[in-house]
Scaffold this motif. Sequence first.
Motif, PDB file in Angstrom:
ATOM      1  N   ALA A  91      53.788 -23.681 -12.908  1.00  0.00           N
ATOM      2  CA  ALA A  91      53.596 -23.214 -14.109  1.00  0.00           C
ATOM      3  C   ALA A  91      51.970 -22.860 -14.312  1.00  0.00           C
ATOM      4  N   HIS A  92      51.198 -23.102 -13.885  1.00  0.00           N
ATOM      5  CA  HIS A  92      50.000 -22.680 -14.084  1.00  0.00           C
ATOM      6  C   HIS A  92      49.048 -22.091 -12.970  1.00  0.00           C
ATOM      7  N   PRO A  93      49.630 -21.155 -11.992  1.00  0.00           N
ATOM      8  CA  PRO A  93      49.305 -20.780 -10.794  1.00  0.00           C
ATOM      9  C   PRO A  93      47.445 -20.113 -11.468  1.00  0.00           C
ATOM     10  N   GLN A  94      46.958 -19.831 -12.142  1.00  0.00           N
ATOM     11  CA  GLN A  94      45.822 -19.528 -12.911  1.00  0.00           C
ATOM     12  C   GLN A  94      44.694 -21.112 -12.811  1.00  0.00           C
ATOM     13  N   LEU A  95      45.182 -21.904 -12.972  1.00  0.00           N
ATOM     14  CA  LEU A  95      44.128 -23.354 -12.839  1.00  0.00           C
ATOM     15  C   LEU A  95      43.674 -23.908 -11.653  1.00  0.00           C
ATOM     16  N   ARG A  96      43.474 -24.767 -11.548  1.00  0.00           N
ATOM     17  CA  ARG A  96      43.009 -25.137 -10.157  1.00  0.00           C
ATOM     18  C   ARG A  96      43.162 -26.743  -9.920  1.00  0.00           C
ATOM     19  N   PHE A  97      44.432 -27.632  -9.919  1.00  0.00           N
ATOM     20  CA  PHE A  97      44.796 -29.043  -9.345  1.00  0.00           C
ATOM     21  C   PHE A  97      44.201 -29.545  -8.788  1.00  0.00           C
ATOM     22  N   HIS A  98      43.260 -30.897  -8.390  1.00  0.00           N
ATOM     23  CA  HIS A  98      42.916 -32.016  -7.560  1.00  0.00           C
ATOM     24  C   HIS A  98      44.456 -32.485  -7.545  1.00  0.00           C
ATOM     25  N   LEU A  99      44.371 -32.947  -6.553  1.00  0.00           N
ATOM     26  CA  LEU A  99      45.491 -33.795  -6.098  1.00  0.00           C
ATOM     27  C   LEU A  99      45.241 -34.782  -5.146  1.00  0.00           C
ATOM     28  N   CYS A 110      53.760 -26.403  -3.358  1.00  0.00           N
ATOM     29  CA  CYS A 110      52.772 -27.007  -5.058  1.00  0.00           C
ATOM     30  C   CYS A 110      52.497 -25.769  -4.900  1.00  0.00           C
ATOM     31  N   GLY A 111      52.181 -24.628  -3.676  1.00  0.00           N
ATOM     32  CA  GLY A 111      51.765 -22.864  -4.580  1.00  0.00           C
ATOM     33  C   GLY A 111      50.292 -23.102  -4.509  1.00  0.00           C
ATOM     34  N   PRO A 112      49.253 -21.712  -4.315  1.00  0.00           N
ATOM     35  CA  PRO A 112      48.082 -21.894  -4.113  1.00  0.00           C
ATOM     36  C   PRO A 112      47.173 -22.870  -5.522  1.00  0.00           C
ATOM     37  N   ALA A 113      47.713 -23.361  -6.600  1.00  0.00           N
ATOM     38  CA  ALA A 113      47.156 -23.474  -7.635  1.00  0.00           C
ATOM     39  C   ALA A 113      46.441 -25.534  -7.103  1.00  0.00           C
ATOM     40  N   ALA A 114      46.841 -25.363  -6.203  1.00  0.00           N
ATOM     41  CA  ALA A 114      47.068 -27.412  -5.510  1.00  0.00           C
ATOM     42  C   ALA A 114      45.437 -27.794  -5.040  1.00  0.00           C
ATOM     43  N   GLN A 115      45.055 -28.262  -5.089  1.00  0.00           N
ATOM     44  CA  GLN A 115      44.331 -28.610  -3.828  1.00  0.00           C
ATOM     45  C   GLN A 115      44.238 -29.792  -3.449  1.00  0.00           C
ATOM     46  N   TYR A 116      44.805 -29.781  -2.619  1.00  0.00           N
ATOM     47  CA  TYR A 116      45.351 -31.475  -2.036  1.00  0.00           C
ATOM     48  C   TYR A 116      43.964 -32.066  -1.620  1.00  0.00           C
ATOM     49  N   GLU A 117      43.175 -32.843  -2.160  1.00  0.00           N
ATOM     50  CA  GLU A 117      42.075 -33.684  -1.770  1.00  0.00           C
ATOM     51  C   GLU A 117      42.164 -35.481  -0.885  1.00  0.00           C
ATOM     52  N   GLY A 118      43.438 -35.538  -0.750  1.00  0.00           N
ATOM     53  CA  GLY A 118      43.501 -36.404   0.513  1.00  0.00           C
ATOM     54  C   GLY A 118      43.773 -38.294  -0.504  1.00  0.00           C
ATOM     55  N   LEU A 119      43.614 -39.109   0.782  1.00  0.00           N
ATOM     56  CA  LEU A 119      43.853 -40.185  -0.096  1.00  0.00           C
ATOM     57  C   LEU A 119      42.269 -40.925  -0.432  1.00  0.00           C
ATOM     58  N   PRO A 146      40.380 -45.165  -1.097  1.00  0.00           N
ATOM     59  CA  PRO A 146      40.487 -46.565  -1.442  1.00  0.00           C
ATOM     60  C   PRO A 146      39.521 -46.497  -2.984  1.00  0.00           C
ATOM     61  N   ALA A 147      40.015 -47.108  -3.620  1.00  0.00           N
ATOM     62  CA  ALA A 147      40.295 -47.006  -5.677  1.00  0.00           C
ATOM     63  C   ALA A 147      38.632 -46.957  -5.780  1.00  0.00           C
ATOM     64  N   ASN A 148      37.879 -47.734  -4.722  1.00  0.00           N
ATOM     65  CA  ASN A 148      36.396 -48.304  -5.371  1.00  0.00           C
ATOM     66  C   ASN A 148      35.801 -47.039  -4.694  1.00  0.00           C
ATOM     67  N   ALA A 149      36.320 -46.035  -4.082  1.00  0.00           N
ATOM     68  CA  ALA A 149      35.116 -44.767  -3.683  1.00  0.00           C
ATOM     69  C   ALA A 149      36.069 -43.899  -4.691  1.00  0.00           C
ATOM     70  N   LEU A 150      36.755 -43.790  -5.070  1.00  0.00           N
ATOM     71  CA  LEU A 150      37.843 -42.601  -5.429  1.00  0.00           C
ATOM     72  C   LEU A 150      37.501 -42.154  -7.128  1.00  0.00           C
ATOM     73  N   PRO A 151      36.767 -42.583  -7.487  1.00  0.00           N
ATOM     74  CA  PRO A 151      36.014 -41.773  -8.257  1.00  0.00           C
ATOM     75  C   PRO A 151      34.851 -41.601  -8.483  1.00  0.00           C
ATOM     76  N   ALA A 152      34.167 -41.434  -7.073  1.00  0.00           N
ATOM     77  CA  ALA A 152      33.283 -40.564  -7.217  1.00  0.00           C
ATOM     78  C   ALA A 152      33.455 -39.106  -6.062  1.00  0.00           C
ATOM     79  N   ARG A 153      34.691 -39.380  -6.423  1.00  0.00           N
ATOM     80  CA  ARG A 153      35.533 -37.880  -5.071  1.00  0.00           C
ATOM     81  C   ARG A 153      36.187 -37.066  -6.284  1.00  0.00           C
TER      82      ARG A 153
END
Length: 232
Positions: free
Chosen positions: A80-88, A98-107, A109-116
Amino acid sequence: AYSDSVFLREFDDVVCHNERMRDYLVSQGFEAERLFPLGVFDYLSDDIDLPAERAYSPSVNIAGNLSREKSAYVYALVSAHPQLRFHLYGAGLDLAECGPAAQYEGLAPANALPARLKGAFGLVWDGDSIDTCTGDYGRYLAINNPHKLSLYLCAGIPVILWSGAALSGFVTQNRVGICVASLRELDATLDSVSEDAYSMMRQNALRIGAMVRRGEYFDRSMDLLEEKCSVD
């Protein structure tokens, strides 16, 4: 539910998630003085390298189980929002859908995720629809504390939360994000955010984030319980 009607009644006092959950338990026959709302979940982290500055951009982090079974709304949202950027971030994503608006950032660990986390906001939503939070997961969001909200605050990132969620009052009172009834107008909502408004929300998110990283909400609840026990 068994836990509501039987298990919790075996305890002298109960630390519940929030004020709305306390009201629900009172409606089930619990004495209000036995219930201690936590506020939000803590997200303990002694060593997290957060960026000193985060320039505003119309971008959104979505972390968690990204499968259609758990988060069907994600696929409708990015379409619905191809003009936005979604980091997944997370497992189960069908990136081809998902289309071009989605950028998959992978998996991570919980302690490392906030900084990513890369986006300007963190989305807290659930269910099948972008119109509102639906289904069992959506109904649960109306009463529980989502751990995902604590993740974003731990990272010093403002949140976008469903206005029907139990913690919508916490978000607005502490000015740590935006509450919306629907995600249909997300692009217009993000376009209306000024640099100054975002900077204010980010500073508040950093302040609350420091508290959740230190475990202050748990400590507050324990202090209240100890005070009650000493009086009893």
